[in-house]
Design a protein around this motif. Structure first.
Motif, PDB file in Angstrom:
ATOM      1  N   ALA A 104       0.871  -1.320   0.067  1.00  0.00           N
ATOM      2  CA  ALA A 104       0.050  -0.006   0.166  1.00  0.00           C
ATOM      3  C   ALA A 104       0.858   1.234   0.039  1.00  0.00           C
ATOM      4  O   ALA A 104       1.948   1.359   0.689  1.00  0.00           O
ATOM      5  N   HIS A 105       0.431   2.233  -0.808  1.00  0.00           N
ATOM      6  CA  HIS A 105       1.142   3.475  -0.627  1.00  0.00           C
ATOM      7  C   HIS A 105       2.508   3.402  -1.443  1.00  0.00           C
ATOM      8  O   HIS A 105       3.331   4.232  -1.005  1.00  0.00           O
ATOM      9  N   GLY A 106       3.081   2.486  -1.742  1.00  0.00           N
ATOM     10  CA  GLY A 106       4.347   2.119  -2.319  1.00  0.00           C
ATOM     11  C   GLY A 106       5.395   1.748  -1.108  1.00  0.00           C
ATOM     12  O   GLY A 106       6.528   2.081  -1.482  1.00  0.00           O
ATOM     13  N   HIS A 107       5.020   1.502   0.156  1.00  0.00           N
ATOM     14  CA  HIS A 107       5.854   1.426   1.132  1.00  0.00           C
ATOM     15  C   HIS A 107       5.979   0.086   1.677  1.00  0.00           C
ATOM     16  O   HIS A 107       6.349  -0.151   2.757  1.00  0.00           O
ATOM     17  N   VAL A 166       5.652   7.579  13.161  1.00  0.00           N
ATOM     18  CA  VAL A 166       4.902   7.671  11.965  1.00  0.00           C
ATOM     19  C   VAL A 166       5.681   8.045  10.788  1.00  0.00           C
ATOM     20  O   VAL A 166       5.926   7.599   9.792  1.00  0.00           O
ATOM     21  N   LYS A 167       6.332   9.300  11.273  1.00  0.00           N
ATOM     22  CA  LYS A 167       6.949   9.879  10.163  1.00  0.00           C
ATOM     23  C   LYS A 167       8.443   8.982   9.845  1.00  0.00           C
ATOM     24  O   LYS A 167       8.601   9.096   8.686  1.00  0.00           O
ATOM     25  N   CYS A 168       8.886   8.717  11.105  1.00  0.00           N
ATOM     26  CA  CYS A 168      10.151   7.879  10.868  1.00  0.00           C
ATOM     27  C   CYS A 168       9.766   6.513   9.852  1.00  0.00           C
ATOM     28  O   CYS A 168      10.851   6.354   9.194  1.00  0.00           O
ATOM     29  N   ARG A 169       8.931   6.005  10.130  1.00  0.00           N
ATOM     30  CA  ARG A 169       8.798   4.812   9.497  1.00  0.00           C
ATOM     31  C   ARG A 169       8.332   5.099   8.049  1.00  0.00           C
ATOM     32  O   ARG A 169       8.943   4.444   7.058  1.00  0.00           O
ATOM     33  N   ALA A 319      -7.561   2.265   7.495  1.00  0.00           N
ATOM     34  CA  ALA A 319      -7.626   2.221   5.879  1.00  0.00           C
ATOM     35  C   ALA A 319      -7.305   3.571   5.310  1.00  0.00           C
ATOM     36  O   ALA A 319      -6.984   3.630   4.337  1.00  0.00           O
ATOM     37  N   ASP A 320      -7.501   4.874   5.867  1.00  0.00           N
ATOM     38  CA  ASP A 320      -6.733   6.008   5.392  1.00  0.00           C
ATOM     39  C   ASP A 320      -5.804   6.269   6.395  1.00  0.00           C
ATOM     40  O   ASP A 320      -5.977   6.997   7.339  1.00  0.00           O
ATOM     41  N   ARG A 321      -4.611   5.892   5.793  1.00  0.00           N
ATOM     42  CA  ARG A 321      -3.246   6.206   6.704  1.00  0.00           C
ATOM     43  C   ARG A 321      -2.910   7.608   6.653  1.00  0.00           C
ATOM     44  O   ARG A 321      -2.449   8.081   7.537  1.00  0.00           O
ATOM     45  N   GLU A 322      -3.433   8.143   5.617  1.00  0.00           N
ATOM     46  CA  GLU A 322      -3.154   9.770   5.620  1.00  0.00           C
ATOM     47  C   GLU A 322      -3.828  10.566   6.716  1.00  0.00           C
ATOM     48  O   GLU A 322      -3.383  11.452   7.011  1.00  0.00           O
TER      49      GLU A 322
END
Length: 508
Positions: A104-107, A166-169, A319-322
């Motif tokens: 998901a999301h390319g990560h 979260v930013k670090c991951r 489902a909406d990680r953003e």
């Protein structure tokens, strides 16, 4: 208990009939499978299935030359994830996990399935616990205004630090690091295997600390109902059943206990708030500010808002990680308001006579019901808190030949020993409030503030961080180290004071 190998066939063969399927067996199996699926939906409303796919390794820690990190060395991180669901990934008809390549999301992460409401409920359950019951007494030590300000400051710093993880991951995934499911995985990518061990050992200590606090709470409240019962008898009588419950090796089997605990906890906390208004019969002055209690109230607030270990799994399940950062801020804001209201109401209701935990201030038949409900909630939460502790410590101290499926008795004995150890610590340190201060000032400060800021600086680098970010991170680390040292020392000194609980009073 040894598990039977799964049968993936849809029919059950009969050797006497050449392998022809038994129709009745097939129908019964389908009915059971359908019933289990429907029954699970109710639990999934509160504990949605984790969307996490199996770990994909392949990158060493930042700045490390070790490129051969094996799955076995990472096993302990898997124990601090949200457990649940029938699978940790989307499975095909053959039972094999399906991956989408980039994720998901390319990560490299699977798509989350939890709705915002489900995630919000899980955040609430993760943060609202026994620490809430110690806030009224903490507010009585610091004053209601200073206590509220301390809680707001800790809450803001906590959210900031959690979102740093979260930013670090996200940044690490952009750099090509995969399989980052939990807090310990971030530690591994930043500091190598030792970083993973450091984070997970800290999580183990904090989880075991929470479980020990539960036993201290249970002993205090049961003694307030049954005055002739001794603390030792109450605490060690909890051991046999808990020793059985911690033997479960699948978190899904603990879901019914978790659901009962959540309901009992909600009922108990609600009843405490309503009964606070019935006990306002004193003439004590309600202090607004008392700086002598600043260290204590801050430590208790940190303990009460500890939940950083579940942030990455919760974000992955969304489902909406953003939209997770905004959701987290909103839910934590609501929790902070609830805690502030709870703390102030308890202090105002009982004034200078406020006790930790607040449930000990309640009197009458209804008080006994509330206390027993809270005891039940924490008792059933204990095996859930100890679930990752058992797995991590077994990985560290037991060899493969002494672990399931090769051997079960060493593992079973080890888990019984851990329950007995927490019971012994609970008996040795009877003061609920002082124990909260110790755990909050030490381990929770390290996990909740110091390590996230340090990881943020290491992952992004000083050159890529804005000046205010670098200053803020550095300030949090310095303040965290200073407060952690002072708070831990203060808590240890108070625990060593000769004011242990008398066998004739339940007050802590």
């Amino acid at each position: 208990m040894p598990t039977m190998p799964p049968n993936n066939d849809d029919t059950i063969g009969d050797s006497s009939s050449g392998g022809a399927p038994h129709k009745s067996h097939v129908e019964m199996k389908n009915l059971l499978k359908d019933g289990a699926s429907k029954g699970k939906k109710f639990v999934d409303m509160l504990v949605p299935a984790s969307p996490l796919t199996p770990r994909q390794h392949g990158h060493a820690a930042l700045g490390s030359s070790d490129d051969d990190l094996h799955d076995e060395s990472h096993k302990i991180s898997d124990n601090f994830e949200i457990e649940g669901g029938e699978s940790s990934g989307d499975e095909g008809s053959d039972g094999s996990s399906c991956h989408d390549g980039g994720g998901a999301h390319g990560h490299g992460m699977a798509h989350g399935t939890a709705t915002p409401a489900q995630v919000a409920v899980n955040i609430f359950i993760s943060f609202v616990g026994a620490g809430l019951l110690g806030l009224p007494y903490a507010f009585s030590r610091s004053g209601w205004l200073l206590g509220s300000m301390s809680l707001a400051a800790v809450s803001s710093g906590n959210v900031y630090a959690m979102l740093l993880l979260v930013k670090c991951r996200k940044r690490l995934e952009e750099m090509g690091h995969t399989g980052i499911k939990g807090y310990g995985d971030v530690g591994r990518e930043v500091m190598g295997p030792r970083g993973e061990v450091l984070v997970n050992i800290c999580l183990v200590i904090s989880q075991a600390g929470f479980a020990t606090a539960y036993l201290i709470f249970i002993a205090a409240n049961v003694r307030s109902i049954i005055e002739k019962a001794g603390r030792g008898m109450i605490i060690y009588s909890c051991v046999p059943l808990l020793a059985l419950l911690v033997q479960f090796r699948d978190m899904k089997k603990l879901s019914p206990f978790s659901l009962i605990a959540d309901v009992a906890n909600l009922m108990g906390l609600s009843a405490v708030i309503f009964q606070d208004f019935e006990y306002y019969t004193h003439d004590d002055d309600i202090a607004a500010v008392d700086f002598s209690g600043l260290i204590y109230v801050t430590s208790v607030c940190i303990y009460s808002l500890e939940g950083v270990g579940l942030i990455l799994p919760l974000e992955s399940s969304c489902a909406d990680r953003e939209g997770f950062p905004k959701l987290l801020k909103q839910v934590i804001f609501g929790i902070t308001c609830l805690m502030t209201f709870f703390g102030i109401c308890g202090y105002v209701a009982f004034g200078d006579s406020t006790i930790s935990p607040i449930s000990l201030n309640l009197k009458g038949e209804s008080a006994a019901f509330v206390q027993l409900a809270l005891c039940l909630a924490l008792y059933l939460t204990y095996p859930i808190m100890m679930f990752p502790v058992s797995d991590v410590l077994e990985d560290l101290f037991l060899s493969d030949s002494n672990k399931p499926p090769r051997s079960y008795w060493p593992s079973r004995s080890f888990r019984v020993f851990m329950v007995f150890t927490t019971a012994t610590v609970a008996y040795t340190l009877p003061n609920f409030g002082k124990f909260l201060e110790l755990v909050g000032a030490s381990i929770c400060t390290l996990l909740g503030f110091i390590l996230p800021c340090y990881f943020h600086i290491k992952v992004f680098g000083k050159a890529k961080l804005k000046t205010w970010e670098l200053i803020l991170d550095s300030s949090v680390i310095v303040l965290g180290l200073f407060f952690g040292a002072i708070g831990t020392w203060d808590a240890i000194l108070k625990l060593m004071e000769d004011d242990e609980v008398s066998e004739n009073t339940p007050e802590l």
